[in-house]
Design an enzyme around this catalytic site. Sequence first.
Site, PDB file in Angstrom:
ATOM      1  N   ARG A  82       0.836  -1.206   0.000  1.00 28.32           N
ATOM      2  CA  ARG A  82       0.000   0.000   0.000  1.00 28.32           C
ATOM      3  C   ARG A  82       0.871   1.255   0.000  1.00 28.32           C
ATOM      4  NH1 ARG A  82      -4.515   0.172   4.548  1.00 28.32           N
ATOM      5  NH2 ARG A  82      -2.725   0.753   5.826  1.00 28.32           N
ATOM      6  N   LYS A 184      -2.676   6.513   1.497  1.00 26.60           N
ATOM      7  CA  LYS A 184      -2.480   6.987   2.874  1.00 26.60           C
ATOM      8  C   LYS A 184      -1.548   8.195   2.845  1.00 26.60           C
ATOM      9  CE  LYS A 184      -2.681   4.542   7.228  1.00 26.60           C
ATOM     10  NZ  LYS A 184      -4.130   4.548   7.462  1.00 26.60           N
ATOM     11  N   GLU A 220     -16.352   6.488   4.540  1.00 30.46           N
ATOM     12  CA  GLU A 220     -15.665   5.989   5.734  1.00 30.46           C
ATOM     13  C   GLU A 220     -15.577   7.115   6.752  1.00 30.46           C
ATOM     14  OE1 GLU A 220     -11.464   5.107   5.381  1.00 30.46           O
ATOM     15  OE2 GLU A 220     -11.335   6.136   3.475  1.00 30.46           O
TER      16      GLU A 220
END
Length: 341
Positions: A82, A184, A220
Site C-alpha cells: 500500500r 495513505k 468511511e
Amino acid sequence: MEKKNIEWSKLGFGYMPVDYRFVAHWKDGSWDEGGLTKDATVTISESAGVLQYAQTCFEGLKVYTQKNGDIVAFRPDLNAKRMQDSADRLLMPKVSEEMFLRALDEMVKANAAWVPPYGSGATLYIRPFLFGSGPVIGVAPAPEYEFRMFATPVGPYFKGGVKPIKLLLSAYDRAAPHGTGDIKAGLNYAMSLYPGDYAHKHGFSENMYLDAATRTYVEETGGANFIFITKDGKLVTPKSSTILPSITRRSILVVAAEMLGMEVEERKVPFTEVKDFAEIGLCGTAAVISPVGSITYDGGEILVPSGMDSMGPVLTKLRETITGIQEGTIEGPAGWIHKIC
Ligand SMILES: *Cc1c(COP(=O)(O)O)cnc(C)c1O
C-alpha cells in the site's frame, strides 16, 4: 531481555519515543542500505517537498507478543504494497517490500524491550513514512527522499475501551472523486482536522463521510472503514474508489466468509439504508473494530439496535477472531502472521 518498566495496561494512544528507529535516504535515483539510529529528530531543508507541498505518505501497523512469546506483525506485506501505491500517486520513489520488511524486523528486534507483553492489552504501534526531503520551490517532486520507521507502545485507540461511539454525519467531504482518498497521504489528514475538531467539540468521536460527488453513499470516517451487519446476519461494506483500502477490513471480509461462514457483500451503501442495519462497526489497525452506537445527521439521529452499552454479538465474534489470530490463539489463513523474533 528485560522489558521496560511501563504500566502497559494504562497506556493511551500517544507518541512515546523508543530506543531505535530505521532511516534510509533516496538520492540520484536509488536508495541507500538504510539502518537504525537513536536520533528521533529529522533534519531537512527548509524548502523540503514535504514542508512546502505535503509530499508525504505513511503507514500504520501493530506488533504483538503472542501467547507463546513470539513477537509478530499482522500482514505487513500489505502495508509495504500500500505504501508503494501511495508513493506512486505522489511521485515518490517506492520502498521495496524487502527494505520495508527488513526495516520492520531490525527496528522491532532492537526495541524488543518496548514490545508490550502478551495479555496486557497494549501493542507496539509501527509508523513507517516516506517524504520529500530535498528542496523544491516551483511545484515539482522533491529531488531527495527519506524513508523512516519508528515504533511507540500504545493502549486502546478509543478511550473507555470498546464502548460504542457516537458519529456525526459530516458536512465536509473527505476525498474527491479521482482524488487521493485511496492512498495513505498526510494531506488527507491535514484537511480532516477541522471537521474532526468540529465533531469532537459537539460530542462526537468521529465523522461519517459521504461520497463527495453525490452525497448519497457512505464512504468511511477520517481514519477507519465501515462494516455493517444486516438484521439477517450478512456483512456489508462500502465499495468505492475513494476510500482507503483498510487491511483490517480486507482481513475481516476473509474471516467472515471463510472462517465464520457469513455472507459478505462489498457494494455501494446508501446513507438511507444505514438505519436498517443491526450492528455498525469501524475498522482499522488502531481500533481493530469499534462499535458505533449512534449517528447524528441534519434532521435526526440513528440509534443502532445494538445500543450504546456494548458491542453487538456479530462484531464481537469478528473482533475476537481477528485479535485471536493476531495474538496466536486462533489459527488464521496462511501467511497472515509475520514472525519477527
Ligand atoms: C489507515 C486508514 C484506515 C485503516 O486501514 P488499516 O489498514 O486497517 O489500518 C482506514 N481509513 C483511512 C482513511 C486510513 O487512513
